[in-house]
Scaffold this active site. Structure first.
Site, PDB file in Angstrom:
ATOM      1  N   THR A  96       0.873  -1.184   0.000  1.00  0.00           N
ATOM      2  CA  THR A  96       0.000   0.000   0.000  1.00  0.00           C
ATOM      3  C   THR A  96       0.902   1.224   0.000  1.00  0.00           C
ATOM      4  OG1 THR A  96      -1.692  -1.164   1.270  1.00  0.00           O
ATOM      5  CG2 THR A  96      -1.805   1.243   1.243  1.00  0.00           C
ATOM      6  N   LYS A 171      -7.699   1.589  -2.883  1.00  0.00           N
ATOM      7  CA  LYS A 171      -7.338   1.170  -1.516  1.00  0.00           C
ATOM      8  C   LYS A 171      -7.464   2.330  -0.523  1.00  0.00           C
ATOM      9  CE  LYS A 171      -5.095  -1.069   1.811  1.00  0.00           C
ATOM     10  NZ  LYS A 171      -5.610  -2.213   2.517  1.00  0.00           N
ATOM     11  N   LYS A 246      -1.309   5.364   8.537  1.00  0.00           N
ATOM     12  CA  LYS A 246      -0.548   5.421   7.269  1.00  0.00           C
ATOM     13  C   LYS A 246      -1.506   5.623   6.089  1.00  0.00           C
ATOM     14  CE  LYS A 246       1.736   2.378   4.028  1.00  0.00           C
ATOM     15  NZ  LYS A 246       2.073   1.009   3.653  1.00  0.00           N
TER      16      LYS A 246
HETATM   17  P1  NAD Z   1       5.806  -6.019   7.407  1.00  0.00           P
HETATM   18  O1  NAD Z   1       6.590  -4.897   8.005  1.00  0.00           O
HETATM   19  O2  NAD Z   1       5.451  -7.191   8.265  1.00  0.00           O
HETATM   20  O3  NAD Z   1       6.572  -6.602   6.114  1.00  0.00           O
HETATM   21  C1  NAD Z   1       7.350  -5.841   5.249  1.00  0.00           C
HETATM   22  C2  NAD Z   1       8.598  -6.657   4.951  1.00  0.00           C
HETATM   23  O4  NAD Z   1       9.390  -5.968   3.981  1.00  0.00           O
HETATM   24  C3  NAD Z   1       9.488  -6.858   6.184  1.00  0.00           C
HETATM   25  O5  NAD Z   1       9.731  -8.248   6.371  1.00  0.00           O
HETATM   26  C4  NAD Z   1      10.764  -6.094   5.845  1.00  0.00           C
HETATM   27  O6  NAD Z   1      11.934  -6.690   6.394  1.00  0.00           O
HETATM   28  C5  NAD Z   1      10.741  -6.155   4.327  1.00  0.00           C
HETATM   29  N1  NAD Z   1      11.544  -5.115   3.695  1.00  0.00           N
HETATM   30  C6  NAD Z   1      11.641  -3.804   4.004  1.00  0.00           C
HETATM   31  N2  NAD Z   1      12.459  -3.162   3.149  1.00  0.00           N
HETATM   32  C7  NAD Z   1      12.906  -4.113   2.281  1.00  0.00           C
HETATM   33  C8  NAD Z   1      13.783  -4.075   1.182  1.00  0.00           C
HETATM   34  N3  NAD Z   1      14.381  -2.935   0.800  1.00  0.00           N
HETATM   35  N4  NAD Z   1      14.015  -5.226   0.496  1.00  0.00           N
HETATM   36  C9  NAD Z   1      13.429  -6.388   0.883  1.00  0.00           C
HETATM   37  N5  NAD Z   1      12.590  -6.480   1.937  1.00  0.00           N
HETATM   38  C10 NAD Z   1      12.328  -5.352   2.623  1.00  0.00           C
HETATM   39  O7  NAD Z   1       4.500  -5.350   6.787  1.00  0.00           O
HETATM   40  P2  NAD Z   1       3.168  -6.098   6.308  1.00  0.00           P
HETATM   41  O8  NAD Z   1       2.175  -6.092   7.413  1.00  0.00           O
HETATM   42  O9  NAD Z   1       3.538  -7.380   5.649  1.00  0.00           O
HETATM   43  O10 NAD Z   1       2.648  -5.042   5.213  1.00  0.00           O
HETATM   44  C11 NAD Z   1       3.227  -4.976   3.912  1.00  0.00           C
HETATM   45  C12 NAD Z   1       2.382  -4.039   3.071  1.00  0.00           C
HETATM   46  O11 NAD Z   1       1.026  -4.504   3.043  1.00  0.00           O
HETATM   47  C13 NAD Z   1       2.321  -2.600   3.605  1.00  0.00           C
HETATM   48  O12 NAD Z   1       2.388  -1.715   2.521  1.00  0.00           O
HETATM   49  C14 NAD Z   1       0.975  -2.540   4.301  1.00  0.00           C
HETATM   50  O13 NAD Z   1       0.429  -1.234   4.313  1.00  0.00           O
HETATM   51  C15 NAD Z   1       0.139  -3.470   3.425  1.00  0.00           C
HETATM   52  N6  NAD Z   1      -1.008  -4.096   4.098  1.00  0.00           N
HETATM   53  C16 NAD Z   1      -0.869  -4.672   5.329  1.00  0.00           C
HETATM   54  C17 NAD Z   1      -1.983  -5.256   5.929  1.00  0.00           C
HETATM   55  C18 NAD Z   1      -1.872  -5.906   7.305  1.00  0.00           C
HETATM   56  O14 NAD Z   1      -2.915  -6.185   7.898  1.00  0.00           O
HETATM   57  N7  NAD Z   1      -0.679  -6.183   7.808  1.00  0.00           N
HETATM   58  C19 NAD Z   1      -3.227  -5.258   5.275  1.00  0.00           C
HETATM   59  C20 NAD Z   1      -3.324  -4.701   4.011  1.00  0.00           C
HETATM   60  C21 NAD Z   1      -2.204  -4.112   3.432  1.00  0.00           C
END
Ligand code: NAD
Length: 294
Positions: A96, A171, A246
């Site tokens: 997102t 979204k 966010k």
């Molecule tokens: P998270 O922080 O658990 O996962 C993100 C991952 O990306 C982490 O493991 C981190 O180490 C990795 N990362 C960061 N920078 C990186 C890079 N340069 N190269 C490789 N890996 C890298 O977050 P999440 O909860 O999995 O959310 C991910 C996305 O999904 C976000 O944009 C969030 O807004 C969206 N989202 C989350 C949810 C939810 O309920 N968690 C729901 C809908 C959308």
């Protein structure tokens, strides 16, 4: 079955990548946290050592990263996806992020001969694990058709929202409604409490009346009224207040850039900002009722 590079194996990305494995795809994953890539390898995938290793030779590259800054780095940086992906690979960003970054990166990808889709999701970690996510997709018809079976392995509802950036637009508009409606439901139940109206009675009436909405009937912020509500487990997330903030900020930035007037969206962003600043960033976003109560 395809070889898929998957970058960003966090709370959402890891279970999504595991569902691609279950569907029979070969998945080569990378995350800056090695433990996450190792968890993918333990599930039958391959742990890549960097972004280029995950992208190399893949027909499709999926990213699931925290925010626009990481998406720019991972796609546009030296050794990034655009520099490493095989010619003609389809690129899908499920993070997102802001609409402008989505459109910029997609344009850069097209310049290098890659089709790219923005495909943010809703459904949370539970939906990612169960393979029931909703995908909101921006990009060309041809890229959408190519990606559909891959989305089908990770989700249930897949909607083509239009051209590049429109997935992100859908979204943030949806989540702006959600943030506002959760505060509205919270205010109504707090007012009822002060007026001596029992929460169950208000629920029985409003859930069948014109005040009915998802924030009330599927995710009620008052404990004990809806079985799956995080309110029943001390507002353990779920979808954190930090993530709601966010998304509300993304909506405000987009509204400012597009010249749209969204006063309730702005209020919701301010309320969630204060709620998060009160030490509740990791709490479920429905816990905002405690903040509303004062
Ligand atoms: P998270 O922080 O658990 O996962 C993100 C991952 O990306 C982490 O493991 C981190 O180490 C990795 N990362 C960061 N920078 C990186 C890079 N340069 N190269 C490789 N890996 C890298 O977050 P999440 O909860 O999995 O959310 C991910 C996305 O999904 C976000 O944009 C969030 O807004 C969206 N989202 C989350 C949810 C939810 O309920 N968690 C729901 C809908 C959308």
């Amino acid at each position: 079955m395809a070889t898929i590079g998957f970058i960003g194996l966090g709370n959402m990305g890891l279970p999504m990548a595991k569902n691609l494995l279950k569907a029979g795809h070969a998945v080569q994953g990378f995350d800056v946290s090695k433990a996450q890539a190792d968890a993918l390898a333990a599930a039958g995938g391959t742990a890549a050592g960097d972004v280029a290793g995950a992208a190399a030779g893949a027909e499709i590259v999926v990213t699931m990263l925290p925010a626009g800054q990481q998406v720019r780095e991972v796609y546009l940086g030296a050794g990034g996806v655009l520099a490493s992906a095989a010619p003609g690979a389809l690129l899908i960003d499920c993070s997102t992020i802001d609409v402008a970054t989505a459109r910029d990166v997609s344009k850069a990808a097209e310049g290098r001969g890659h089709a790219m889709l923005d495909a943010p999701v809703s459904g949370g970690v539970g939906g990612a694990q169960a393979g029931t996510l909703t995908f909101m997709v921006g990009g060309t018809d041809a890229a959408f058709a190519r990606a559909k079976p891959v989305f089908g392995a990770m989700g249930k509802t897949i909607v083509h929202a239009g051209g590049s950036g429109n997935g992100q637009a859908a979204k943030i508009c949806n989540n702006m409604v959600l943030g506002i409606s959760m505060i509205a439901v919270s205010e109504a139940f707090v007012l009822a409490e002060k007026l001596g109206l029992d929460a169950q009675r208000l629920f029985d009436i409003a859930s069948k009346s014109s005040g009915q909405c998802w924030s009330m009937t599927s995710y009620c912020p008052v404990p004990g009224l809806v079985p799956a509500s995080p309110a029943n487990r001390d507002y353990q997330a779920g979808f954190t207040a930090a993530m709601m903030l966010k998304d509300l900020k993304l909506a405000q930035d987009a509204a400012a850039a597009a010249g749209a007037t969204t006063p309730l969206g702005a209020d919701a962003a301010r309320i969630y900002e204060a709620y998060v600043a009160s030490g509740e960033a990791g709490r479920d976003f429905s816990g905002v009722i405690r903040f509303v109560r004062g």
